[in-house]
Each structure stands twice: as C-alpha cells, then as structure tokens.
Scaffold this motif. Structure first.
Motif, short mmCIF file in Angstrom:
data_model
loop_
_atom_site.label_atom_id
_atom_site.label_comp_id
_atom_site.label_asym_id
_atom_site.label_seq_id
_atom_site.Cartn_x
_atom_site.Cartn_y
_atom_site.Cartn_z
N GLY A 5 -11.05 0.18 4.91
CA GLY A 5 -9.46 -0.22 3.61
C GLY A 5 -10.14 0.59 2.65
O GLY A 5 -9.34 0.02 1.64
N ASN A 6 -10.80 1.38 2.37
CA ASN A 6 -10.82 2.39 0.73
C ASN A 6 -10.09 3.80 1.15
O ASN A 6 -10.77 4.41 1.91
N ILE A 17 1.18 -1.28 -0.15
CA ILE A 17 -0.15 -0.01 0.34
C ILE A 17 0.91 1.17 -0.02
O ILE A 17 0.25 1.99 -0.50
N THR A 72 -6.31 5.49 3.74
CA THR A 72 -8.17 5.12 4.14
C THR A 72 -9.21 4.70 5.49
O THR A 72 -8.64 5.25 6.01
N TYR A 126 -5.44 -2.42 3.76
CA TYR A 126 -6.24 -1.35 2.17
C TYR A 126 -7.02 -2.98 1.33
O TYR A 126 -6.72 -3.94 1.71
N SER A 148 0.75 3.16 -2.50
CA SER A 148 0.49 5.13 -2.47
C SER A 148 1.64 6.55 -3.35
O SER A 148 1.33 7.25 -3.62
#
Length: 199
Positions: free
Chosen positions: A81-82, A10, A77, A119, A14
């Motif tokens: 997890g979004n 992640i 997030t 995530y 990112s």
C-alpha cells in the motif's frame, strides 16, 4: 459498522500529488514518449505472486472507433500500500510502479502489473490510478481501476458500487495470472469522481 472514509481519498490524493509534481511527471512523459508501444510492464511484476494482465481497446468518444496513438499512464502502490518514489538519470521523480502504453492502430493496449495493496493506513479499495492523453489534447485523469474481488466493496452503498463498477476489473485466472479485459471510452470532459460513503 463504521463508515469508511471517502472512497476516492487516494484518487484525490493522487490527483493532488500529480498537480504538485505535474512538471516532473510531464517531463518524464515527454522523455519516454518516443519509446512507447501498446504493451508495457510495471516494475517488479516478475517477482510478485498476484500477477495481473490488463488488456483492452481504447475507443474514441463515439464508443465505436478505435483510438490510435492514445497514451495511457497507470501507477499504483506496491502490495503493502505504499507509493514507492524513484528518480531517473536526470533527477526527475516518478512513481516506481507505473507504466506507459500507447495504443496501436486498432486502439489496443496491454499492461502487465500486480495486485496493489490498499493505500497505507486507509480503508480504501485497492486501485490503479489512470491518466490518459489523446493526440493533440492535454492529459486528464480517469477514475481508477478497481477490483471485483475487493472485500471492501461489500461496505459500499449501492450508489457507490454503481460508480465503482464503471471502472472495475473483472479478474479471471488464466495461464497462472489474473486477466482482465477492460475497454476504455474516451471523453475529454472526464474527471475523477468524488464519492463520500453513506451519501
């Protein structure tokens, strides 16, 4: 036990996200800088069950001198997890659950946020992404904040745990929220580390 995917998937995703949207994120930074102070709150904080206060001092590279006027940008997030994306009045995209702080003369900063979810569709540790900008220098990514109570830590190798511990928030309950004190030492050569589990 199955090996987890890359610990920093992640984080890397990112960074790629930020690279692809660097112009938009930089524009938001330019637009909001004049309104920054040493305390900020991530949107939706008040409605979340697991509230977190992250506070500390940002030091210069010597680890002793407080760094004034340093901007710390965090994004995360939601609890599911979004990454929730929004657009401002100028049509620029940004991560909804984010915050900007600018250290005071003592290098202090405080961020009020909530516990992010891991995530979406991954087995990654819960984390808060960080970008820092020193006066007169280009912004750069720091390793994410991790959480000491994350159950997935038990599946990491000792080497991975050692690296995660360098930016791990140790949470203590106080006044109805989780509080973490985390100082940051600046290093213009800092980059996000990639860790493959099992190595």
């Amino acid at each position: 036990m199955n090996k987890l995917p890359n610990l920093f998937y992640i984080a890397l995703a990112s960074v790629m996200f930020m690279s692809a949207n660097a112009q938009e994120l930089s524009s938001i930074y330019d637009y909001t800088e004049v309104n920054l102070n040493s305390v900020d709150t991530v949107p939706d904080y008040a409605s979340k069950a697991e509230k977190i206060k992250i506070t500390g001092t940002i030091y210069k590279n010597d680890g002793v001198t407080p760094a004034e006027g340093v901007i710390l940008y965090v994004y995360q997030t939601n609890e599911k997890g979004n990454f929730k994306m929004k657009r401002d009045d100028q049509g620029k995209r940004y991560v909804k659950h984010s915050a900007w702080v600018k250290t005071d003369k003592d290098g202090k900063y405080t961020i009020y946020t909530f516990m992010p979810g891991k995530y979406y569709h991954t087995k990654e540790l819960k984390q808060i992404q960080r970008v820092v900008k020193e006066p007169g220098k280009k912004e750069y990514a720091l390793n994410p904040f991790f959480f000491d109570d994350d159950p997935l830590i038990a599946d990491l190798t000792l080497s991975c745990r050692s690296k995660v511990a360098q930016s791990m928030l140790r949470l203590n309950e106080k006044d109805g929220m989780l509080v973490a004190e985390e100082d940051i030492r600046l290093n213009s050569n800092t980059t996000v580390t990639t860790i493959a589990l099992g190595q």
